[in-house]
Design a protein around this motif. Structure first.
Motif, PDB file in Angstrom:
ATOM      1  N   GLY A 227       0.815  -1.206   0.000  1.00  0.00           N
ATOM      2  CA  GLY A 227       0.000   0.000   0.000  1.00  0.00           C
ATOM      3  C   GLY A 227       0.847   1.254   0.000  1.00  0.00           C
ATOM      4  N   LEU A 228       1.889   1.265   0.835  1.00  0.00           N
ATOM      5  CA  LEU A 228       2.776   2.423   0.865  1.00  0.00           C
ATOM      6  C   LEU A 228       3.516   2.574  -0.458  1.00  0.00           C
ATOM      7  N   LEU A 229       4.013   1.475  -0.990  1.00  0.00           N
ATOM      8  CA  LEU A 229       4.709   1.541  -2.275  1.00  0.00           C
ATOM      9  C   LEU A 229       3.781   2.083  -3.360  1.00  0.00           C
ATOM     10  N   ALA A 230       2.535   1.616  -3.371  1.00  0.00           N
ATOM     11  CA  ALA A 230       1.572   2.112  -4.361  1.00  0.00           C
ATOM     12  C   ALA A 230       1.338   3.609  -4.200  1.00  0.00           C
ATOM     13  N   LEU A 231       1.176   4.052  -2.963  1.00  0.00           N
ATOM     14  CA  LEU A 231       0.948   5.476  -2.700  1.00  0.00           C
ATOM     15  C   LEU A 231       2.118   6.310  -3.208  1.00  0.00           C
ATOM     16  N   CYS A 232       3.327   5.856  -2.932  1.00  0.00           N
ATOM     17  CA  CYS A 232       4.515   6.603  -3.359  1.00  0.00           C
ATOM     18  C   CYS A 232       4.632   6.637  -4.879  1.00  0.00           C
ATOM     19  N   ALA A 271       0.977  -2.501  -7.431  1.00  0.00           N
ATOM     20  CA  ALA A 271       1.208  -2.606  -5.985  1.00  0.00           C
ATOM     21  C   ALA A 271      -0.103  -2.491  -5.216  1.00  0.00           C
ATOM     22  N   LEU A 272      -0.999  -1.611  -5.685  1.00  0.00           N
ATOM     23  CA  LEU A 272      -2.296  -1.455  -5.030  1.00  0.00           C
ATOM     24  C   LEU A 272      -3.111  -2.740  -5.148  1.00  0.00           C
ATOM     25  N   ALA A 273      -3.028  -3.401  -6.287  1.00  0.00           N
ATOM     26  CA  ALA A 273      -3.754  -4.669  -6.459  1.00  0.00           C
ATOM     27  C   ALA A 273      -3.258  -5.706  -5.448  1.00  0.00           C
ATOM     28  N   ARG A 274      -1.951  -5.748  -5.211  1.00  0.00           N
ATOM     29  CA  ARG A 274      -1.418  -6.689  -4.218  1.00  0.00           C
ATOM     30  C   ARG A 274      -1.877  -6.300  -2.817  1.00  0.00           C
ATOM     31  N   ALA A 275      -1.888  -5.005  -2.538  1.00  0.00           N
ATOM     32  CA  ALA A 275      -2.331  -4.550  -1.216  1.00  0.00           C
ATOM     33  C   ALA A 275      -3.802  -4.872  -0.990  1.00  0.00           C
ATOM     34  N   GLY A 284      -2.890   1.879   2.006  1.00  0.00           N
ATOM     35  CA  GLY A 284      -3.606   1.382   0.838  1.00  0.00           C
ATOM     36  C   GLY A 284      -4.789   2.260   0.465  1.00  0.00           C
ATOM     37  N   LEU A 285      -5.503   2.771   1.465  1.00  0.00           N
ATOM     38  CA  LEU A 285      -6.627   3.671   1.187  1.00  0.00           C
ATOM     39  C   LEU A 285      -6.146   4.965   0.547  1.00  0.00           C
ATOM     40  N   GLN A 286      -5.036   5.494   1.047  1.00  0.00           N
ATOM     41  CA  GLN A 286      -4.473   6.698   0.426  1.00  0.00           C
ATOM     42  C   GLN A 286      -4.032   6.409  -1.014  1.00  0.00           C
ATOM     43  N   ALA A 287      -3.499   5.215  -1.228  1.00  0.00           N
ATOM     44  CA  ALA A 287      -3.104   4.825  -2.583  1.00  0.00           C
ATOM     45  C   ALA A 287      -4.325   4.714  -3.487  1.00  0.00           C
ATOM     46  N   ALA A 288      -5.438   4.214  -2.950  1.00  0.00           N
ATOM     47  CA  ALA A 288      -6.660   4.117  -3.742  1.00  0.00           C
ATOM     48  C   ALA A 288      -7.161   5.496  -4.149  1.00  0.00           C
ATOM     49  N   ILE A 289      -6.999   6.471  -3.257  1.00  0.00           N
ATOM     50  CA  ILE A 289      -7.359   7.854  -3.599  1.00  0.00           C
ATOM     51  C   ILE A 289      -6.458   8.363  -4.720  1.00  0.00           C
ATOM     52  N   ALA A 290      -5.150   8.113  -4.589  1.00  0.00           N
ATOM     53  CA  ALA A 290      -4.212   8.542  -5.633  1.00  0.00           C
ATOM     54  C   ALA A 290      -4.510   7.839  -6.953  1.00  0.00           C
ATOM     55  N   ALA A 291      -4.933   6.582  -6.884  1.00  0.00           N
ATOM     56  CA  ALA A 291      -5.255   5.841  -8.106  1.00  0.00           C
ATOM     57  C   ALA A 291      -6.489   6.428  -8.787  1.00  0.00           C
ATOM     58  N   THR A 292      -7.446   6.906  -8.008  1.00  0.00           N
ATOM     59  CA  THR A 292      -8.643   7.532  -8.579  1.00  0.00           C
ATOM     60  C   THR A 292      -8.259   8.790  -9.354  1.00  0.00           C
ATOM     61  N   HIS A 293      -7.343   9.576  -8.782  1.00  0.00           N
ATOM     62  CA  HIS A 293      -6.841  10.748  -9.514  1.00  0.00           C
ATOM     63  C   HIS A 293      -6.116  10.318 -10.783  1.00  0.00           C
ATOM     64  N   ALA A 294      -5.271   9.287 -10.648  1.00  0.00           N
ATOM     65  CA  ALA A 294      -4.441   8.863 -11.782  1.00  0.00           C
ATOM     66  C   ALA A 294      -5.261   8.299 -12.926  1.00  0.00           C
ATOM     67  N   SER A 295      -6.467   7.803 -12.614  1.00  0.00           N
ATOM     68  CA  SER A 295      -7.314   7.183 -13.642  1.00  0.00           C
ATOM     69  C   SER A 295      -8.218   8.181 -14.346  1.00  0.00           C
ATOM     70  N   ALA A 296      -8.223   9.438 -13.890  1.00  0.00           N
ATOM     71  CA  ALA A 296      -9.133  10.437 -14.465  1.00  0.00           C
ATOM     72  C   ALA A 296      -8.421  11.265 -15.533  1.00  0.00           C
ATOM     73  N   ALA A 297      -9.167  11.599 -16.574  1.00  0.00           N
ATOM     74  CA  ALA A 297      -8.598  12.403 -17.662  1.00  0.00           C
ATOM     75  C   ALA A 297      -8.486  13.870 -17.299  1.00  0.00           C
ATOM     76  N   SER A 298      -9.260  14.306 -16.305  1.00  0.00           N
ATOM     77  CA  SER A 298      -9.235  15.702 -15.887  1.00  0.00           C
ATOM     78  C   SER A 298      -9.816  15.800 -14.484  1.00  0.00           C
ATOM     79  N   VAL A 299      -9.706  16.991 -13.893  1.00  0.00           N
ATOM     80  CA  VAL A 299     -10.292  17.212 -12.573  1.00  0.00           C
ATOM     81  C   VAL A 299     -11.805  17.030 -12.639  1.00  0.00           C
TER      82      VAL A 299
END
Length: 404
Positions: A227-232, A271-275, A284-299
């Motif tokens: 989870g930490l690795l994914a967040l980073c 890494a998030l999938a493994r977590a 891991g929850l913080q990483a999931a938030i970062a993943a939501t941002h990373a998956s969006a085309a815009s704000v």
């Protein structure tokens, strides 16, 4: 081989060398000192002739320095004789013990009896292989300050008789949280510098990622490590778009997402999938938030409702005023500024983040969106006064000036 070559070998091999020496000498401080002496000798010797096995040369030289130090301790003659006769140290490193040794070194460096500053300094020095000068530059403190933290840390470990070993299984997960928190502190300082004239210190952040990858390889069954690795990884993926050519910060809504590091996003999602296999913890929850941002085309296309839900879950699992403040930002995007302002005002009323520039920053943004411009300007000016980072301060002052 020049200085850069020595530094490159040391950065890669330092943790294994110090760990192996600590295991055989039983003295964490002695092992680290002996290894540093070997590096100093390499800076001179390798200019004349390059060793065929640089890591082995450092190991053998550090071993000799450790033996010399033990010889000088009259009371430890028996220990010296045992060490000098041990054939295992004649080789580079015992390959069957590398993983356990490096992991034990992380646990010792991040021992809870040490201050946070000492844990960070020791981890970067003995596990990361950074010099005191590099650590001082990274955290904007003097070299003597870093040296003092490292010295105090080693003395505290020696005085407490901390064994060089993995904690018992019953304690390991609890202690692992301390190791993760140290890596998180290192990464966050690199991703948003608390002071100075740069928003980012990528070298610091990437060192934390390197250490997190090492830890994930050593503890593959611990979800929060992944989870930490994914967040980073997911956070660092946005680095290329977070500042302009002159270092000026670029807010998320203005970033060119084409500049994001997509291989880093893929690594973070993996890494998030493994977590996620055993349920997400705080990292891991913080990483999931970062993943939501990373998956969006815009704000505008970001799933803000999902981010609100994730922050609500994070607030239950690991409550903190910073989590609440971030939830307020997400609520503002999902439901508007008025309900978000109520969350921020509650934080202020409870005085849960005193002296932080983050609260007036968010409040100023919300008041701006509500059209309460004089109040917004006052909040942004307050945030600028409280902010120690020059780049962030300039952005805050610019926003305040635009409201005149």
């Amino acid at each position: 081989m020049g200085t850069a070559d020595v530094e490159a070998v040391w950065r890669v091999e330092s943790a294994r060398i110090v760990a192996a020496l600590t295991r055989f000498t039983g003295d964490f401080g002695l092992a680290e000192d002996a290894a540093q002496e070997a590096v100093a000798e390499a800076l001179v010797s390798w200019q004349r002739a390059s060793p065929a096995n640089p890591a082995g040369w450092l190991m053998a030289t550090a071993r000799r320095r450790a033996i010399d130090a033990i010889r000088r301790r009259v009371a430890l003659q028996e220990r010296y004789a045992l060490l000098a006769a041990d054939p295992a140290l004649a080789q580079e490193i015992d390959p069957d013990r590398i993983d356990d040794d490096v992991l034990a070194l992380m646990f010792v460096s991040c021992h809870p009896l040490l201050s946070r500053e000492a844990r960070v300094a020791l981890t970067l020095r003995v596990v990361g292989g950074l010099s005191t000068e590099e650590i001082a530059r990274a955290f904007l403190v003097s070299v003597p300050t870093v040296q003092a933290r490292i010295t105090r840390g080693k003395k505290a470990i020696a005085a407490a008789g901390v064994p060089f070993e993995l904690p018992p299984a019953g304690e390991r997960r609890e202690r692992l949280g301390g190791v993760l928190s140290v890596l998180y502190v290192i990464f966050t300082e690199g991703s948003t510098a608390t002071s100075g004239d740069r928003l980012l210190r990528p070298d610091v952040a990437y060192e934390a990622i390197r250490l997190a990858r090492t830890l994930a390889a050593l503890q593959p069954d611990e979800p929060e490590v992944h989870g930490l690795l994914a967040l980073c990884e997911l956070t660092a993926a946005r680095f290329p778009a977070r500042t302009g050519p002159d270092g000026t910060p670029i807010l998320l809504e203005d970033q060119d997402r084409r500049l994001w590091d997509f291989p880093a996003i893929r690594r973070g999602l993996a890494a998030l999938a493994r977590a996620s296999q055993r349920g997400l913890g705080p990292y891991g929850l913080q990483a999931a938030i970062a993943a939501t941002h990373a998956s969006a085309a815009s704000v505008e296309e970001t799933d803000w409702a999902r981010i609100v839900r994730l922050y609500e879950t994070l607030g239950r699992v690991a409550p903190s005023p910073v989590v609440e403040l971030n939830r307020a930002v997400a609520v503002a995007m999902a439901s508007g500024p008025a309900p978000a302002l109520a969350i921020v005002d509650e934080l202020i009323a409870s005085n849960r983040l005193p002296g932080s520039h983050l609260v007036p920053t968010v409040r100023g943004e919300l008041l701006t969106r509500l059209g309460r411009l004089p109040e917004a300007r006052a909040e942004l000016e307050l945030a600028a006064r409280l902010c120690a980072n020059q780049r962030e301060r300039s952005v805050l002052l610019g926003k305040a000036a635009a409201l005149n």
